[in-house]
Design an enzyme around this catalytic site. Structure first.
Site, PDB file in Angstrom:
ATOM      1  N   TYR A 177       0.847  -1.186   0.000  1.00 39.31           N
ATOM      2  CA  TYR A 177       0.000   0.000   0.000  1.00 39.31           C
ATOM      3  C   TYR A 177       0.880   1.231   0.000  1.00 39.31           C
ATOM      4  O   TYR A 177       1.822   1.321   0.783  1.00 39.31           O
ATOM      5  CB  TYR A 177      -0.908   0.005   1.229  1.00 39.31           C
ATOM      6  CG  TYR A 177      -1.829   1.196   1.323  1.00 39.31           C
ATOM      7  CD1 TYR A 177      -2.869   1.358   0.409  1.00 39.31           C
ATOM      8  CD2 TYR A 177      -1.674   2.157   2.314  1.00 39.31           C
ATOM      9  CE1 TYR A 177      -3.725   2.451   0.489  1.00 39.31           C
ATOM     10  CE2 TYR A 177      -2.524   3.258   2.392  1.00 39.31           C
ATOM     11  CZ  TYR A 177      -3.550   3.388   1.478  1.00 39.31           C
ATOM     12  OH  TYR A 177      -4.395   4.480   1.548  1.00 39.31           O
ATOM     13  N   ASP A 272       9.234   2.688   0.031  1.00 40.29           N
ATOM     14  CA  ASP A 272       8.194   3.325   0.823  1.00 40.29           C
ATOM     15  C   ASP A 272       8.407   2.948   2.280  1.00 40.29           C
ATOM     16  O   ASP A 272       8.170   1.813   2.685  1.00 40.29           O
ATOM     17  CB  ASP A 272       6.814   2.882   0.329  1.00 40.29           C
ATOM     18  CG  ASP A 272       5.687   3.574   1.098  1.00 40.29           C
ATOM     19  OD1 ASP A 272       5.952   4.131   2.174  1.00 40.29           O
ATOM     20  OD2 ASP A 272       4.541   3.538   0.600  1.00 40.29           O
ATOM     21  N   LYS A 300       3.999   9.092   8.830  1.00 40.78           N
ATOM     22  CA  LYS A 300       3.628   8.532  10.134  1.00 40.78           C
ATOM     23  C   LYS A 300       4.550   8.977  11.273  1.00 40.78           C
ATOM     24  O   LYS A 300       4.335  10.048  11.827  1.00 40.78           O
ATOM     25  CB  LYS A 300       3.489   7.014  10.016  1.00 40.78           C
ATOM     26  CG  LYS A 300       2.332   6.694   9.057  1.00 40.78           C
ATOM     27  CD  LYS A 300       1.891   5.260   8.978  1.00 40.78           C
ATOM     28  CE  LYS A 300       0.620   5.188   8.129  1.00 40.78           C
ATOM     29  NZ  LYS A 300       0.680   4.273   7.014  1.00 40.78           N
TER      30      LYS A 300
HETATM   31  C1  LIG Z   1       0.056   4.696   5.623  1.00 45.49           C
HETATM   32  C2  LIG Z   1       0.883   4.423   4.447  1.00 45.49           C
HETATM   33  C3  LIG Z   1       0.882   5.255   3.322  1.00 45.49           C
HETATM   34  C4  LIG Z   1      -0.101   6.389   3.174  1.00 45.49           C
HETATM   35  O1  LIG Z   1       0.083   7.380   4.111  1.00 45.49           O
HETATM   36  P1  LIG Z   1      -1.135   8.372   4.427  1.00 45.49           P
HETATM   37  O2  LIG Z   1      -0.522   9.369   5.355  1.00 45.49           O
HETATM   38  O3  LIG Z   1      -2.212   7.528   5.030  1.00 45.49           O
HETATM   39  O4  LIG Z   1      -1.566   8.957   3.139  1.00 45.49           O
HETATM   40  C5  LIG Z   1       1.780   5.008   2.315  1.00 45.49           C
HETATM   41  N1  LIG Z   1       2.623   3.971   2.383  1.00 45.49           N
HETATM   42  C6  LIG Z   1       2.645   3.137   3.430  1.00 45.49           C
HETATM   43  C7  LIG Z   1       3.617   2.018   3.458  1.00 45.49           C
HETATM   44  C8  LIG Z   1       1.757   3.318   4.473  1.00 45.49           C
HETATM   45  O5  LIG Z   1       1.725   2.455   5.489  1.00 45.49           O
END
Ligand SMILES: *Cc1c(COP(=O)(O)O)cnc(C)c1O
Length: 466
Positions: A177, A272, A300
């Site tokens: 994701y 990511d 995050k």
């Molecule tokens: C949470 C998440 C995102 C998206 O971040 P948001 O702040 O919710 O838009 C992207 N990549 C990873 C791996 C994530 O866990």
């Protein structure tokens, strides 16, 4: 609790409520507290005015059934819902709450900043400071662009990669994701996986068609993508350690090899690290796997619970962004001072000695306890753990990719989720999410969690057909 009472959310006497059980749930099961009624009313109001009753799909508990909670307050490893029931929290805000909820130092820093104002539409020293901390901690990060979400960071990195290579296509992995931008909502993890929505409506085929999908941990799949389109792929994007199909560890050498393949074909590697950045070590986790990404995404934790995302990498790529370069990107609230203070203070706490060792000790004990609970009850399942992120997959022996994750027994997970909730343990309401351990989780929280899991899984054993 004092603050909750002041806001009229908690009845007098509620503070004595046992974990996982509100005052209203008496032995007779007849009495319903005023707080439970308040919760019911809140659900009705949310359903009436919020799309789907929520602002992010997984919060609706569609996968596990039952009535989603509304949280009122968090402190350390504890969350308190609007009915005054306390939980040991393993959602951790879906990742950011690594120092625990409402850590005193973070709260004080944010409160001080709020008094000075929180959106100036001009640069501040705090943005510079956070960028400096990131560049010192993350190998290969010479420059940073701060944004307001992980979604934005991923979208921006793809745009840079496409501009830098002059190519349109990307490769992503099934079950990973990267937020909800059009190009990345193809076989995505997290909520998209929870709701079995491999692709979203509203994404034009012309765009989705540019996203090629490989199985995680399958080099052969990545090779196949490049062989099919050797001149067309701008970037491979990957969660360094996937946590949005549940936690799945990269096989030895996998990420390094993906990086080499990308380089050989003139494509970029984007790691990511929106979840893993500063969670698995102080900096990016890709260094643990000898992956050398061209761009790194953060989010995050670096916002300490406030909305933040970041793209980090070499100056040559980051300077492609406007105003230095020709790739447009902007944000009214990007780098806003309150989020910067929350992030800086969180990173300051994480820079203290012994922090990651504590997380490792607690998480290792939790994983061992959960695996022991499975074995003790004689029910099938496995525990995947990387650092302070873990997933108990129900009904399967091994999970190395999204296909194996999807084979998990979701009915079993749902019973486990509700059983744990009744015992005061708050897990993410989906099999395909991680449990996050924070610095506020100590031996007491971990042992209570393991004991609860032993009970719940023993019940699952009773429920097993002979
Ligand atoms: C949470 C998440 C995102 C998206 O971040 P948001 O702040 O919710 O838009 C992207 N990549 C990873 C791996 C994530 O866990």
């Amino acid at each position: 609790m004092q603050a909750l009472r002041a806001r009229g959310l908690v009845c007098k006497g509620q503070s004595a409520a046992a974990p996982g059980r509100s005052q209203g749930e008496t032995a007779s099961g007849i009495a319903v507290s005023a707080n439970q009624q308040k919760l019911e009313e809140l659900r009705r109001r949310a359903a009436a005015r919020l799309a789907g009753g929520v602002n992010s799909p997984v919060r609706a508990w569609k996968a596990v059934g039952g009535q989603p909670l509304f949280m009122a307050e968090g402190a350390g490893a504890t969350l308190v819902d609007c009915a005054g029931v306390r939980y040991i929290d393993y959602v951790g805000g879906f990742g950011p709450a690594i120092v625990g909820h409402a850590h005193r130092q973070v709260v004080e820093a944010v409160a001080e900043q709020v008094r000075r104002g929180f959106a100036f539409g001009a640069s501040t020293e705090l943005e510079v400071e956070l960028a400096e901390v990131i560049c010192r901690a993350v190998a290969g990060a010479e420059k940073v662009r701060l944004v307001s979400s992980g979604t934005e960071a991923a979208m921006t990195a793809l745009r840079i990669a496409r501009a830098a290579t002059g190519r349109p296509a990307i490769v992503k992995f099934d079950g990973c994701y990267h937020g909800h931008s059009d190009a990345l909502l193809v076989r995505a993890g997290s909520g998209a996986m929870t709701f079995a929505m491999p692709d979203s409506a509203g994404v034009p085929q012309a765009l989705a068609g540019l996203t090629r999908v490989a199985a995680f941990n399958s080099l052969a799949d990545v090779e196949r993508c490049f062989a099919a389109d050797p001149e067309g792929i701008a970037a491979v994007i990957v969660e360094t350690v996937p946590a949005n199909m549940g936690v799945v560890a990269p096989a030895r050498g996998f990420l390094a090899e993906v990086g080499r393949l990308a380089r050989r074909h003139g494509a970029l590697l984007i790691c990511d690290e929106v979840i893993t950045g500063f969670r698995l070590r102080f900096g990016a986790a890709c260094e643990l796997y000898e992956a050398k990404p061209d761009l790194i995404l953060l989010g995050k934790i670096i916002g300490g619970g406030m909305p933040v995302g970041a793209v980090a990498g070499p100056a040559a790529l980051l300077e492609r962004l406007a105003p230095a370069g020709d790739v447009y990107q902007a944000g009214t609230l990007s780098g806003n001072p309150v989020a910067m203070r929350a992030g800086l203070e969180t990173l300051r706490l994480l820079a203290r000695p012994g922090v990651y060792e504590h997380l490792e000790r607690m998480s290792a004990r939790l994983a061992e306890g959960l695996a022991g609970a499975l074995a003790g009850a004689g029910v099938p399942g496995c525990v995947n753990r990387v650092g302070s992120m873990l997933t108990l997959f129900h009904g399967v022996g091994e999970v190395r990719n999204a296909e194996e994750a999807r084979a998990a027994d979701l009915a079993r997970f749902n019973r486990f989720f509700h059983g744990m909730l009744r015992r005061g343990i708050y897990l993410a309401p989906s099999q395909f999410e991680a449990m996050f351990v924070s610095l506020a989780h100590g031996p007491e929280e971990i042992e209570r969690t393991v004991a609860a899991a032993e009970e719940v899984l023993a019940e699952a054993r009773v429920g097993l057909k002979p």
